[in-house]
Scaffold this active site. Structure first.
Site, PDB file in Angstrom:
ATOM      1  N   GLU A  95       0.717  -1.120   0.068  1.00  0.00           N
ATOM      2  CA  GLU A  95       0.104   0.198   0.071  1.00  0.00           C
ATOM      3  C   GLU A  95       0.831   1.322   0.002  1.00  0.00           C
ATOM      4  OE1 GLU A  95      -4.023  -1.352   2.057  1.00  0.00           O
ATOM      5  OE2 GLU A  95      -2.524  -0.795   3.430  1.00  0.00           O
ATOM      6  N   CYS A 119       6.356  -6.722   7.377  1.00  0.00           N
ATOM      7  CA  CYS A 119       7.399  -6.285   8.125  1.00  0.00           C
ATOM      8  C   CYS A 119       8.060  -7.101   9.033  1.00  0.00           C
ATOM      9  CB  CYS A 119       7.199  -5.131   8.841  1.00  0.00           C
ATOM     10  SG  CYS A 119       8.455  -4.267   9.828  1.00  0.00           S
ATOM     11  N   CYS A 348      -0.709   6.253   9.755  1.00  0.00           N
ATOM     12  CA  CYS A 348       0.370   5.575  10.116  1.00  0.00           C
ATOM     13  C   CYS A 348       0.045   4.280  10.773  1.00  0.00           C
ATOM     14  CB  CYS A 348       1.128   6.298  11.303  1.00  0.00           C
ATOM     15  SG  CYS A 348       2.232   7.601  10.446  1.00  0.00           S
TER      16      CYS A 348
HETATM   17  N1  SAH Z   1       9.034   0.868  10.163  1.00  0.00           N
HETATM   18  C1  SAH Z   1       9.298   2.202  10.297  1.00  0.00           C
HETATM   19  C2  SAH Z   1       8.394   3.141   9.422  1.00  0.00           C
HETATM   20  C3  SAH Z   1       7.151   2.580   9.055  1.00  0.00           C
HETATM   21  S1  SAH Z   1       5.845   3.110  10.328  1.00  0.00           S
HETATM   22  C4  SAH Z   1       9.182   2.451  11.693  1.00  0.00           C
HETATM   23  O1  SAH Z   1       8.625   1.830  12.516  1.00  0.00           O
HETATM   24  O2  SAH Z   1       9.468   3.546  11.993  1.00  0.00           O
HETATM   25  C5  SAH Z   1       5.864   4.616  10.427  1.00  0.00           C
HETATM   26  C6  SAH Z   1       5.301   5.128  11.814  1.00  0.00           C
HETATM   27  O3  SAH Z   1       4.056   4.630  11.984  1.00  0.00           O
HETATM   28  C7  SAH Z   1       6.195   4.679  13.140  1.00  0.00           C
HETATM   29  O4  SAH Z   1       6.542   5.625  13.856  1.00  0.00           O
HETATM   30  C8  SAH Z   1       5.217   3.544  13.531  1.00  0.00           C
HETATM   31  O5  SAH Z   1       5.751   3.361  14.869  1.00  0.00           O
HETATM   32  C9  SAH Z   1       3.984   4.233  13.538  1.00  0.00           C
HETATM   33  N2  SAH Z   1       2.866   3.504  13.735  1.00  0.00           N
HETATM   34  C10 SAH Z   1       2.724   2.199  13.478  1.00  0.00           C
HETATM   35  N3  SAH Z   1       1.486   1.878  13.881  1.00  0.00           N
HETATM   36  C11 SAH Z   1       0.807   2.833  14.279  1.00  0.00           C
HETATM   37  C12 SAH Z   1      -0.419   2.873  14.732  1.00  0.00           C
HETATM   38  N4  SAH Z   1      -1.430   1.951  14.805  1.00  0.00           N
HETATM   39  N5  SAH Z   1      -0.858   4.201  15.017  1.00  0.00           N
HETATM   40  C13 SAH Z   1      -0.088   5.328  14.904  1.00  0.00           C
HETATM   41  N6  SAH Z   1       1.111   5.189  14.463  1.00  0.00           N
HETATM   42  C14 SAH Z   1       1.664   3.716  14.203  1.00  0.00           C
HETATM   43 FE1  SF4 Z   2       7.486  -2.610  10.887  1.00  0.00          FE
HETATM   44 FE2  SF4 Z   2       7.523   0.084  11.653  1.00  0.00          FE
HETATM   45 FE3  SF4 Z   2       5.301  -1.453  11.775  1.00  0.00          FE
HETATM   46 FE4  SF4 Z   2       7.198  -1.940  13.699  1.00  0.00          FE
HETATM   47  S1  SF4 Z   2       5.661   0.006  13.322  1.00  0.00           S
HETATM   48  S2  SF4 Z   2       6.196  -3.552  12.584  1.00  0.00           S
HETATM   49  S3  SF4 Z   2       9.146  -1.519  12.264  1.00  0.00           S
HETATM   50  S4  SF4 Z   2       6.294  -1.014  10.018  1.00  0.00           S
END
Ligand code: SAH
Ligand code: SF4
Length: 363
Positions: A95, A119, A348
């Site tokens: 996506e 991931c 996110c």
């Molecule tokens: N894997 C990388 C980038 C992708 S996630 C990382 O973890 O940084 C991008 C951001 O979204 C990260 O800060 C992650 O922790 C956050 N994130 C993941 N799940 C989320 C959720 N359900 N609500 C808000 N932010 C979330």
């Molecule tokens: Fe992967 Fe980032 Fe999601 Fe953690 S928050 S599972 S590192 S995509």
């Protein structure tokens, strides 16, 4: 007759395409022409490349391909955020999300890119982590998301303008620094002033805390923004939220960030997902102030986007505001991220590969 595999031209730089043309007995300048069709016009069919001789178009079609991914599905949010489900080779799906920066007709867009199918980090609060890990994306598949999303956006907005996307964030599915080489390669392609031309300062790479990757990135001499997902300021809690913390605990992560700042002189963003009853207490705020105040950083507070199948909850706006106040009073540069696309699960951590699998997880 032997069927030869077609050569992928997406992801090649101008010089690679020029070499390719010379290798097939064509003049070098044909490389630049094809480069422009791919990166300026987003074309994947050689037959549309009107300044190439007809025979060459046909020959290229026989031996080469430009795999801009197909948009299988899209959803549009009330705030005009669009989520695209894109199909890659072997029917793998990722996506990508385009987020308008304003409500007006001439809005500029930020594109959120995926770097892996699923991931491998498996954070306990994240939808992508739930869908498991399938494979890393190639640089051409990362850039392909850009071109596919841009084509679709231009079509929907009925414009020929191919400069709608101004910012790129590597915050979709996957951990970018666990797919380091292909991610960096894709940054150079997106940044090429002769091609897509996204400024380095308009590119953000987000990591769950891959300390060695952060140190490698520091040595690239790029002007991109590094974002580090923090989410907890003590190792016990961080271990539970982000399993990668067992490999790189906070001390090691902070050491990598310090090295990054001293080598690049660039401000780092720390992301902090706010989880009700988990990481939003006064003590959590004080711990963060102690940990981050000595560093050149911004803090981005992200109120949690709830995920079906997970028990984490978003704190109330009052709690988020209170936490923000504690941080700023303690001397940190902080802001609360305005969420977009929440209603279509495009915010996110709400992205997943649509496998239909969900798993209950508790902290
Ligand atoms: N894997 C990388 C980038 C992708 S996630 C990382 O973890 O940084 C991008 C951001 O979204 C990260 O800060 C992650 O922790 C956050 N994130 C993941 N799940 C989320 C959720 N359900 N609500 C808000 N932010 C979330
Ligand atoms: Fe992967 Fe980032 Fe999601 Fe953690 S928050 S599972 S590192 S995509």
């Amino acid at each position: 007759m032997e069927i030869l595999k077609k050569i992928e031209l997406l992801g090649l730089q101008i010089s690679d395409l020029e070499n390719f043309m010379v290798a097939i007995g064509e003049p070098k300048f044909r490389g630049k022409q094809v480069y422009k069709w791919i990166y300026h016009k987003g074309k994947s069919s050689f037959y549309e490349m009107s300044d190439l001789p007809k025979e060459l178009r046909q020959r290229l079609d026989e031996i080469a391909k430009i795999s801009i991914p197909r948009v299988l599905k899209q959803r549009v949010s009330a705030d005009y955020t669009r989520k695209f489900l894109l199909e890659l080779e072997e029917k793998k799906r990722v996506e990508a999300v385009v987020i308008p920066q304003s409500r007006d007709k001439n809005a500029q867009y930020t594109l959120c890119l995926s770097t892996q199918v699923g991931c491998p980090v498996g954070c306990s609060f994240c939808a992508t982590g739930l869908s498991g890990y399938q494979r890393d994306l190639k640089a051409h598949e990362i850039v392909g998301q850009f071109l596919g999303a841009q084509n679709e956006l231009a079509k929907k907005l009925k414009t020929q303008d191919k400069k709608l996307i101004k910012n790129v964030v590597y915050m979709g599915m996957g951990e970018p620094l666990l797919n380091y080489d292909e991610v960096i390669k894709s940054v150079y392609i997106l940044n090429d002033p002769k091609g897509i031309n996204i400024g380095q300062r308009h590119i953000t790479i987000s990591t769950a805390g891959e300390a060695e990757g952060i140190e490698m990135l520091a040595r690239e001499n790029l002007q991109v923004t590094l974002a580090v997902s923090l989410h907890a300021c003590d190792n016990d809690l961080r271990n539970k939220l982000i399993p990668l913390n067992r490999k790189y605990p906070l001390e090691r992560l902070i050491q990598a960030v310090e090295r990054y700042i001293s080598l690049t002189n660039r401000r780092v963003t720390f992301e902090y997902v706010m989880l009700e009853g988990v990481n939003t207490s006064r003590q959590d705020a004080d711990n963060m102030i102690k940990l981050l105040k000595p560093l050149l950083v911004n803090v981005n507070l992200i109120p949690y986007n709830e995920v079906a199948g997970l028990s984490f909850k978003r704190p109330s706006p009052q709690k988020v505001a209170q936490f923000y106040k504690w941080l700023t009073a303690g001397g940190l540069n902080a802001n609360i991220r305005e969420e977009k696309g929440g209603d279509i699960e495009a915010a996110c951590g709400q992205l997943r590969a649509e496998t239909g699998r969900t798993r209950k997880r508790r902290l």
